[in-house]
Design a protein around this motif. Structure first.
Motif, PDB file in Angstrom:
ATOM      1  N   PHE A  61      -5.301  13.628   9.186  1.00 22.49           N
ATOM      2  CA  PHE A  61      -5.472  14.893   8.496  1.00 22.49           C
ATOM      3  C   PHE A  61      -6.933  15.278   8.282  1.00 22.49           C
ATOM      4  N   ASN A  62      -7.860  14.342   8.473  1.00 21.69           N
ATOM      5  CA  ASN A  62      -9.282  14.739   8.470  1.00 21.69           C
ATOM      6  C   ASN A  62     -10.062  14.070   9.592  1.00 21.69           C
ATOM      7  N   ARG A  63      -9.370  13.687  10.629  1.00 16.01           N
ATOM      8  CA  ARG A  63      -9.962  13.182  11.869  1.00 16.01           C
ATOM      9  C   ARG A  63     -10.743  11.884  11.671  1.00 16.01           C
ATOM     10  N   MET A  64     -10.345  11.092  10.687  1.00 13.76           N
ATOM     11  CA  MET A  64     -10.981   9.794  10.510  1.00 13.76           C
ATOM     12  C   MET A  64     -10.646   8.833  11.651  1.00 13.76           C
ATOM     13  N   VAL A  94     -14.658  19.220   8.974  1.00 12.98           N
ATOM     14  CA  VAL A  94     -13.278  18.907   8.589  1.00 12.98           C
ATOM     15  C   VAL A  94     -13.273  17.920   7.434  1.00 12.98           C
ATOM     16  N   ARG A  95     -14.109  16.890   7.515  1.00 13.56           N
ATOM     17  CA  ARG A  95     -14.127  15.852   6.477  1.00 13.56           C
ATOM     18  C   ARG A  95     -14.766  16.328   5.188  1.00 13.56           C
ATOM     19  N   ARG A  96     -15.545  17.388   5.248  1.00 15.83           N
ATOM     20  CA  ARG A  96     -16.049  17.972   3.998  1.00 15.83           C
ATOM     21  C   ARG A  96     -14.936  18.743   3.288  1.00 15.83           C
ATOM     22  N   ARG A  97     -14.167  19.481   4.048  1.00 15.73           N
ATOM     23  CA  ARG A  97     -13.132  20.326   3.456  1.00 15.73           C
ATOM     24  C   ARG A  97     -11.854  19.546   3.140  1.00 15.73           C
ATOM     25  N   ILE A  98     -11.682  18.403   3.821  1.00 15.24           N
ATOM     26  CA  ILE A  98     -10.531  17.536   3.573  1.00 15.24           C
ATOM     27  C   ILE A  98     -11.101  16.149   3.286  1.00 15.24           C
ATOM     28  N   GLY A  99     -11.319  15.850   2.005  1.00 11.80           N
ATOM     29  CA  GLY A  99     -12.010  14.637   1.608  1.00 11.80           C
ATOM     30  C   GLY A  99     -11.098  13.423   1.593  1.00 11.80           C
ATOM     31  N   MET A 100     -11.713  12.247   1.506  1.00 13.23           N
ATOM     32  CA  MET A 100     -10.962  10.991   1.549  1.00 13.23           C
ATOM     33  C   MET A 100     -11.432  10.044   0.458  1.00 13.23           C
ATOM     34  N   VAL A 101     -10.469   9.446  -0.251  1.00 11.39           N
ATOM     35  CA  VAL A 101     -10.741   8.382  -1.215  1.00 11.39           C
ATOM     36  C   VAL A 101     -10.040   7.134  -0.690  1.00 11.39           C
ATOM     37  N   PHE A 102     -10.785   6.030  -0.595  1.00 13.78           N
ATOM     38  CA  PHE A 102     -10.272   4.845   0.073  1.00 13.78           C
ATOM     39  C   PHE A 102      -9.620   3.870  -0.911  1.00 13.78           C
ATOM     40  N   GLN A 103      -9.014   2.838  -0.333  1.00 16.78           N
ATOM     41  CA  GLN A 103      -8.238   1.874  -1.116  1.00 16.78           C
ATOM     42  C   GLN A 103      -9.101   1.142  -2.139  1.00 16.78           C
ATOM     43  N   LYS A 104     -10.248   0.658  -1.708  1.00 15.76           N
ATOM     44  CA  LYS A 104     -11.159  -0.037  -2.618  1.00 15.76           C
ATOM     45  C   LYS A 104     -12.308   0.878  -2.978  1.00 15.76           C
ATOM     46  N   PRO A 105     -12.722   0.889  -4.245  1.00 14.07           N
ATOM     47  CA  PRO A 105     -13.881   1.692  -4.615  1.00 14.07           C
ATOM     48  C   PRO A 105     -15.089   1.313  -3.760  1.00 14.07           C
ATOM     49  N   ILE A 167     -13.975   9.476  -6.491  1.00 16.90           N
ATOM     50  CA  ILE A 167     -13.247  10.746  -6.510  1.00 16.90           C
ATOM     51  C   ILE A 167     -14.203  11.883  -6.847  1.00 16.90           C
ATOM     52  N   ALA A 168     -15.078  11.678  -7.840  1.00 17.09           N
ATOM     53  CA  ALA A 168     -16.076  12.694  -8.185  1.00 17.09           C
ATOM     54  C   ALA A 168     -16.974  12.985  -6.991  1.00 17.09           C
ATOM     55  N   ARG A 169     -17.373  11.948  -6.273  1.00 17.35           N
ATOM     56  CA  ARG A 169     -18.225  12.116  -5.091  1.00 17.35           C
ATOM     57  C   ARG A 169     -17.515  12.965  -4.034  1.00 17.35           C
ATOM     58  N   THR A 170     -16.221  12.756  -3.887  1.00 14.25           N
ATOM     59  CA  THR A 170     -15.441  13.557  -2.946  1.00 14.25           C
ATOM     60  C   THR A 170     -15.353  15.006  -3.401  1.00 14.25           C
ATOM     61  N   LEU A 171     -15.123  15.224  -4.698  1.00 12.48           N
ATOM     62  CA  LEU A 171     -14.967  16.576  -5.213  1.00 12.48           C
ATOM     63  C   LEU A 171     -16.274  17.359  -5.174  1.00 12.48           C
ATOM     64  N   ALA A 172     -17.411  16.659  -5.188  1.00 13.74           N
ATOM     65  CA  ALA A 172     -18.710  17.331  -5.267  1.00 13.74           C
ATOM     66  C   ALA A 172     -19.010  18.194  -4.047  1.00 13.74           C
ATOM     67  N   VAL A 173     -18.387  17.900  -2.906  1.00 16.46           N
ATOM     68  CA  VAL A 173     -18.628  18.720  -1.714  1.00 16.46           C
ATOM     69  C   VAL A 173     -17.590  19.831  -1.580  1.00 16.46           C
ATOM     70  N   GLU A 176     -10.884  21.254  -0.153  1.00 15.04           N
ATOM     71  CA  GLU A 176      -9.634  21.918  -0.525  1.00 15.04           C
ATOM     72  C   GLU A 176      -8.498  20.901  -0.653  1.00 15.04           C
ATOM     73  N   ILE A 177      -8.598  19.839   0.136  1.00 13.28           N
ATOM     74  CA  ILE A 177      -7.565  18.812   0.173  1.00 13.28           C
ATOM     75  C   ILE A 177      -8.233  17.464  -0.057  1.00 13.28           C
ATOM     76  N   VAL A 178      -7.560  16.603  -0.827  1.00 11.81           N
ATOM     77  CA  VAL A 178      -8.057  15.252  -1.071  1.00 11.81           C
ATOM     78  C   VAL A 178      -7.011  14.258  -0.571  1.00 11.81           C
ATOM     79  N   LEU A 179      -7.414  13.395   0.348  1.00 16.95           N
ATOM     80  CA  LEU A 179      -6.565  12.338   0.865  1.00 16.95           C
ATOM     81  C   LEU A 179      -6.898  11.054   0.122  1.00 16.95           C
ATOM     82  N   MET A 180      -5.884  10.305  -0.285  1.00 14.54           N
ATOM     83  CA  MET A 180      -6.088   9.074  -1.035  1.00 14.54           C
ATOM     84  C   MET A 180      -5.270   7.955  -0.401  1.00 14.54           C
ATOM     85  N   ASP A 181      -5.972   6.894   0.021  1.00 16.75           N
ATOM     86  CA  ASP A 181      -5.309   5.772   0.677  1.00 16.75           C
ATOM     87  C   ASP A 181      -5.179   4.624  -0.322  1.00 16.75           C
ATOM     88  N   GLU A 182      -4.038   4.561  -0.982  1.00 17.84           N
ATOM     89  CA  GLU A 182      -3.769   3.542  -2.007  1.00 17.84           C
ATOM     90  C   GLU A 182      -4.927   3.415  -3.005  1.00 17.84           C
TER      91      GLU A 182
END
Length: 260
Positions: A61-64, A94-105, A167-173, A176-182
């Protein structure tokens, strides 16, 4: 054959539409012909046993998956009517508009402030940076805990705080969409509850797609749930239906703990 689910969106517009999405790692067909619509300002949970393709689909969904040398993606992912895999699409945008939060901080080895400010600086987002940092930390429910120590190292924060910082770092850019992997799998129960509360609050402004192994978590926080098994989408629908009245036997077996 792929299964298509006609999700009743009501008056909600789709945020993402996957059409016939497949992912290959070399010769391995990891995700198979997925059709899935993500409604705007809702939380969609991807569930299923380990190795079923949840995280791989999320990264579509964000071409990772572009960053994995052996990965190949086919099909379409429409975002505002444009195929994210089109020839003229910039995957960085794409990755700016569709952000990603990973499993481990994964905070940067920088101050709390610079972690949040990093993305806006790199992306050339103008305006009052101090205000943007504060706004992002507030949205991530972290401002009250760190406002008096923004120059401290991000590594000084607890695990749950570090995840909210990410999450804040992701929202700062301004995605529109936030992806969260566990996002809560490495956290204790109290920190997990805070992340779940935050997800519920964030859907007022963002569309969220989350991968989780935790059935109770999916039931608590998501509006829609997709059950994947061996790379296939077995069932997709409103979360209450998936957990109380699934139409597929494999879905019922999984959500009731009989396998997985």
């Amino acid at each position: 054959m792929p299964t298509t689910y006609d999700i009743q969106l009501g008056d909600r517009e789709p945020a993402l539409v996957a059409q016939g999405v497949s992912v290959y790692y070399g010769e391995k067909h990891a995700v198979k012909h997925i059709d899935l619509t993500v409604p705007r300002n809702q939380v969609v949970a991807l569930i299923g046993p380990s190795g079923c393709g949840k995280s791989t689909l999320l990264r579509c969904f964000n071409r990772m998956n572009d960053l994995i040398g052996t990965a190949r993606v086919t099909g379409r992912v429409d975002f505002h009517g444009q195929d994210l895999y089109g020839d003229r699409v910039d995957p960085v945008e794409v990755r700016r508009r569709i952000g990603m939060v990973f499993q481990k901080p994964n905070p940067f080895p920088k101050s709390i402030y610079d972690n949040v400010a990093f993305g806006p600086r790199v992306n050339g987002i103008g305006g009052d940076l101090d205000r943007l940092v504060e706004e992002s930390l507030r949205r991530a429910a972290l401002w009250d805990e760190v406002s008096d120590r923004l120059n401290d190292s991000a590594y000084a924060l607890s695990g749950g705080q570090q995840q909210r910082l990410c999450i804040a770092r992701t929202l700062a850019v301004r995605p529109e969409i936030v992806l969260m992997d566990e996002p809560a799998s490495a956290l204790d129960p109290i920190a997990t509850q805070r992340i779940e509360e935050l997800i519920y609050e964030l859907k007022q402004e963002y569309t969220i797609v989350i991968v989780t192994h935790n059935m109770q978590q999916a039931a608590r926080i998501s509006d829609y749930t997709a059950f994947l098994y061996m790379g296939e989408l077995i069932e997709y629908g409103p979360t209450e239906t998936i957990f109380t009245n699934p139409r597929e036997d494999r879905t019922e077996a999984y959500v009731t703990g009989r396998f997985g």
